[in-house]
Write a protein that holds these residues in place. Sequence first.
Motif, mmCIF file in Angstrom:
data_model
loop_
_atom_site.group_PDB
_atom_site.id
_atom_site.type_symbol
_atom_site.label_atom_id
_atom_site.label_comp_id
_atom_site.label_asym_id
_atom_site.label_seq_id
_atom_site.Cartn_x
_atom_site.Cartn_y
_atom_site.Cartn_z
ATOM 1 N N PRO A 127 15.315 97.570 27.786
ATOM 2 C CA PRO A 127 14.101 96.795 28.064
ATOM 3 C C PRO A 127 13.771 96.722 29.541
ATOM 4 C CG PRO A 127 15.924 95.349 27.451
ATOM 5 C CD PRO A 127 16.391 96.749 27.203
ATOM 6 N N SER A 128 14.743 96.892 30.419
ATOM 7 C CA SER A 128 14.490 96.868 31.852
ATOM 8 C C SER A 128 15.047 98.144 32.471
ATOM 9 C CB SER A 128 15.134 95.641 32.495
ATOM 10 O OG SER A 128 16.535 95.656 32.305
ATOM 11 N N SER A 129 14.542 98.486 33.629
ATOM 12 C CA SER A 129 14.946 99.731 34.270
ATOM 13 C C SER A 129 16.306 99.615 34.944
ATOM 14 C CB SER A 129 13.888 100.151 35.288
ATOM 15 O OG SER A 129 13.726 99.138 36.265
ATOM 16 N N PHE A 130 16.708 98.416 35.367
ATOM 17 C CA PHE A 130 17.975 98.232 36.068
ATOM 18 C C PHE A 130 19.111 98.089 35.066
ATOM 19 C CE2 PHE A 130 21.256 95.415 37.805
ATOM 20 C CZ PHE A 130 21.671 96.189 38.876
ATOM 21 N N THR A 131 20.161 98.867 35.250
ATOM 22 C CA THR A 131 21.329 98.782 34.378
ATOM 23 C C THR A 131 22.583 98.748 35.236
ATOM 24 O OG1 THR A 131 21.469 101.183 34.202
ATOM 25 C CG2 THR A 131 20.183 100.036 32.528
ATOM 26 N N LYS A 132 23.556 97.962 34.795
ATOM 27 C CA LYS A 132 24.832 97.893 35.510
ATOM 28 C C LYS A 132 25.819 98.930 35.002
ATOM 29 C CE LYS A 132 24.744 93.082 36.994
ATOM 30 N NZ LYS A 132 25.482 91.796 37.044
ATOM 31 N N THR A 133 25.556 99.518 33.841
ATOM 32 C CA THR A 133 26.447 100.524 33.265
ATOM 33 C C THR A 133 25.608 101.668 32.721
ATOM 34 O OG1 THR A 133 27.984 98.774 32.613
ATOM 35 C CG2 THR A 133 28.311 100.945 31.637
ATOM 36 N N ARG A 134 26.024 102.881 33.049
ATOM 37 C CA ARG A 134 25.347 104.054 32.503
ATOM 38 C C ARG A 134 26.393 105.067 32.087
ATOM 39 N NH1 ARG A 134 21.117 107.643 35.942
ATOM 40 N NH2 ARG A 134 23.006 108.038 37.164
ATOM 41 N N ARG A 135 26.295 105.523 30.862
ATOM 42 C CA ARG A 135 27.266 106.475 30.323
ATOM 43 C C ARG A 135 26.748 107.891 30.519
ATOM 44 N NH1 ARG A 135 31.035 103.989 27.221
ATOM 45 N NH2 ARG A 135 31.598 105.833 26.041
ATOM 46 N N ARG A 136 27.485 108.646 31.330
ATOM 47 C CA ARG A 136 27.301 110.085 31.306
ATOM 48 C C ARG A 136 27.926 110.594 30.000
ATOM 49 N NH1 ARG A 136 26.427 112.660 36.507
ATOM 50 N NH2 ARG A 136 26.169 111.104 38.161
ATOM 51 N N PRO A 137 27.767 111.880 29.679
ATOM 52 C CA PRO A 137 28.323 112.369 28.407
ATOM 53 C C PRO A 137 29.787 111.968 28.232
ATOM 54 C CG PRO A 137 26.921 114.038 29.345
ATOM 55 C CD PRO A 137 26.988 112.936 30.362
ATOM 56 N N SER A 138 30.043 111.089 27.260
ATOM 57 C CA SER A 138 31.377 110.587 26.953
ATOM 58 C C SER A 138 31.588 110.689 25.452
ATOM 59 C CB SER A 138 31.535 109.129 27.413
ATOM 60 O OG SER A 138 31.247 108.980 28.789
ATOM 61 N N GLY A 139 32.843 110.670 25.048
ATOM 62 C CA GLY A 139 33.113 110.737 23.614
ATOM 63 C C GLY A 139 34.419 111.432 23.336
ATOM 64 N N VAL A 144 31.633 107.031 33.112
ATOM 65 C CA VAL A 144 30.606 106.002 33.270
ATOM 66 C C VAL A 144 30.346 105.744 34.748
ATOM 67 C CG1 VAL A 144 31.186 104.865 31.098
ATOM 68 C CG2 VAL A 144 32.292 104.121 33.203
ATOM 69 N N GLU A 145 29.147 105.246 35.011
ATOM 70 C CA GLU A 145 28.763 104.737 36.322
ATOM 71 C C GLU A 145 28.498 103.247 36.162
ATOM 72 O OE1 GLU A 145 26.416 108.683 38.035
ATOM 73 O OE2 GLU A 145 25.303 106.965 37.238
ATOM 74 N N LEU A 146 29.004 102.428 37.085
ATOM 75 C CA LEU A 146 28.870 100.995 36.880
ATOM 76 C C LEU A 146 28.966 100.244 38.192
ATOM 77 C CD1 LEU A 146 32.192 99.366 35.918
ATOM 78 C CD2 LEU A 146 32.065 101.827 36.173
ATOM 79 N N ASP A 147 28.548 98.990 38.112
ATOM 80 C CA ASP A 147 28.676 98.033 39.203
ATOM 81 C C ASP A 147 29.546 96.894 38.690
ATOM 82 O OD1 ASP A 147 28.466 96.286 41.264
ATOM 83 O OD2 ASP A 147 26.339 95.838 41.007
ATOM 84 N N ASP A 148 30.798 96.812 39.180
ATOM 85 C CA ASP A 148 31.747 95.807 38.680
ATOM 86 C C ASP A 148 32.158 94.845 39.783
ATOM 87 O OD1 ASP A 148 33.195 97.552 40.190
ATOM 88 O OD2 ASP A 148 34.899 97.685 38.836
ATOM 89 N N ASN A 149 31.217 94.456 40.607
ATOM 90 C CA ASN A 149 31.532 93.543 41.706
ATOM 91 C C ASN A 149 31.894 92.142 41.224
ATOM 92 O OD1 ASN A 149 31.069 95.519 43.667
ATOM 93 N ND2 ASN A 149 28.868 95.082 43.718
ATOM 94 N N GLU A 150 31.592 91.824 39.982
ATOM 95 C CA GLU A 150 31.830 90.479 39.484
ATOM 96 C C GLU A 150 33.222 90.294 38.880
ATOM 97 O OE1 GLU A 150 28.753 89.612 36.737
ATOM 98 O OE2 GLU A 150 27.133 89.789 38.197
#
Length: 742
Positions: free
Chosen positions: A415-427, A446-452
């Motif tokens: 629903p929004s353009s900003f994402t904290k996690t994005r999966r490159r081809p995984s499986g 994966v690409e992510l922002d885990d500063n929290e």
Amino acid sequence: MSVATPVSGLLPRHSRIRARGFGSIRIGSNENPPHRTSSESDLGRNKDDEAAGNETMEAPYSCEKQDSDKRSRKKRYHRHSHDQIMEMESFFKECPHPDDKQRKELSRELGLDPMQVKFWFQNKRTQSQHERHENSILRAENDKLRANNTSYKEALANASCPSCGNPTALGEMSFDEQQLNIENTRLREEIQKMSAIIAKCGGKPASSYHNMPSQNQLMSPLSFDQGVGNYGAQTAMVGEMFGGNEPLRTLLITNDFDKDIVMEIGGVAMQELTAMAVNGNPLWVPANGYEILNQDEYLVLFPKGIGPTPLGVKVEASRHSAVVIMDCNKLVEIFMDVDQWANMFCGIISRAVLHQVLEIGGKEILDGACQVMSAEFQVPSPLVPIRDDCFVRFCKRNSRESWVIVDFSVDQLRPSSFTKTRRRPSGCVITALPNGYSKIVWIEHVELDDNEVHDLYKNYVNSGLAFGAKRWVASLDRQCERLASAIATNIPQGSIGVFTNLEGRISTMKLAERMMLSFCTGVGASTANAWTPLTVGSKDVRVMTRKSVDDPGRPSGTVLSAATSLWLPFPSRTVFDFLRSEYSRNQWDILSNGGPVQELAHIANGHDTGNCVSLLQVNTANSSQSNMIILQESCTDATGSFVVYAPIDLASINIVLRGGNPDCVALLPSGFAVLPDGPELMNNGGHIREVGSGGCLLTVAFQILVDSIPTSKLSASSVTTVSSLIKCTVERIQAAVCSGGT
């Protein structure tokens, strides 16, 4: 004497009535014509009867009374029959003003009084006049509306935009046609953009894609009756989408999930995953019992990727493989069923939702299946934020013995353009082996922002064990052993403390599975868990409340959940064995009141003795606990361990042991999650402990029914009591483990 001259046999009935001078005429009759009474006059003036046309008053009649000779007249209503009305209606259409002879003949034929016929025709004529008047009014209003409509059309046709002066109307198009025209224009622009990208990737001219079908001509996203199509042609169209010059995010995928485009991307993602599964060093580098991705080598093999990694975003990529005791087709079925998948990995997945099925499969079941999903991935602690992602799962059979299941994120699906996690081809790539075994190669990228992430868990998360491929494979291997043991039939009869009844064993394991699932989903930082921080002494405790109403699997009332996490300087296996053992339970379990605990029976769930389901009984002088049994499941693998338990009354557990339905047994699970690593600390020699050096992260969680009334408010004393219980339990565990010489 009267003489009748009948001519009724010469003409039809209506004709002989309507022809003047003909009919049945009495000559020399002494009968006087009936006089119109006052009641009949009133009837003639009654507008309601005029409108109805089928109800009149008959001539008055007289009756004698015993106490006088006077005669009184009474009114009696007469309703015309359907046939009488139809005859008079038919006559009225040809002759609305009948004369006396016609009325008399009609009354004779219909069995009515001539005055009744006369009044009926009067009412009918009045009704017709009203209808004609109303019709003229409606006709005038209709003409007025037509004129207004014409003037509005002329005004719209000549209207212009006040800003640019251009016409604002699109000819004689309807509103729907205008909207479709706008939508077609937008789709045409998107097709041109995609054609340009495809031309760059596949070498075909962009003009060859300008005649692609419109969106409403494509297959419906929920259409299951068509196959995947020609994947060779589709792959050629897209080219190496994950290795093209343009990033994947430039592809426009609408909220309706354009099936054809998503399927094409899935085919390319599958190719990348397959290549990453078979390549070794230097693409993959060994580290701590699994492999991590060499990013430089990855960029060499896939130089165009799905776009550059944004600043401040971390990349996690790992690979691990194992042989599991489950048929490959069954594994594929579990992975493509969102509920079975979430239950299989309940320690990792807190929530999972299937949004849309784009393709159910082609020639063979699940071959080419594609679906849009979202999931929350967790560490069993309220201190680690969940990783939520919306992704596409694509399943393809490579050969008779090999399947590929690939996940990839598409930002436009969110629903929004900003994402904290994005999966490159995984499986994973699944290969069938003899005797019902399967080899699985798992890749997490994966690409992510885990500063929290809380400081207590940062090193554990950064190590890649928290959400990496090794944890997924270890959990899968353990669960496959558990499922195999549930249906095992080679259990030796007469074994002490072992379930030999197959129905009872399966029912007990189902109950334990629900207990474990409830614990795992309730202990993490899922969006469904509204944790509230609370400091009790030096312990950081998180609490939340839940209302349970009409849930056969939980006791009705207000439930208080409390959890805390801490680091212990002891190996995770040592802490796990201490917590699961019935011999050391009285050292930390406050509810046992120090009494000894006895194991009544157990079910082994694999080669590791720590994986089992047990029934425990507390031997205490407290009579209220004499009929209480503790159901406990303990499980461990290389990436984590659980000890989960719940008290159950003796009557309920006996039903389950006989193979009864376990879903109606109410339970509130509590327990522990033990992870095999902790933060960097200085040991006695002055050296820095590294990740995996022997510490463990322990999460303690309790669920307690504080009030049997769901609408009751939670009191501060209940929160204090549960928090103190956690604090005391943690202190007892620390003291007991330390005294053990570890």
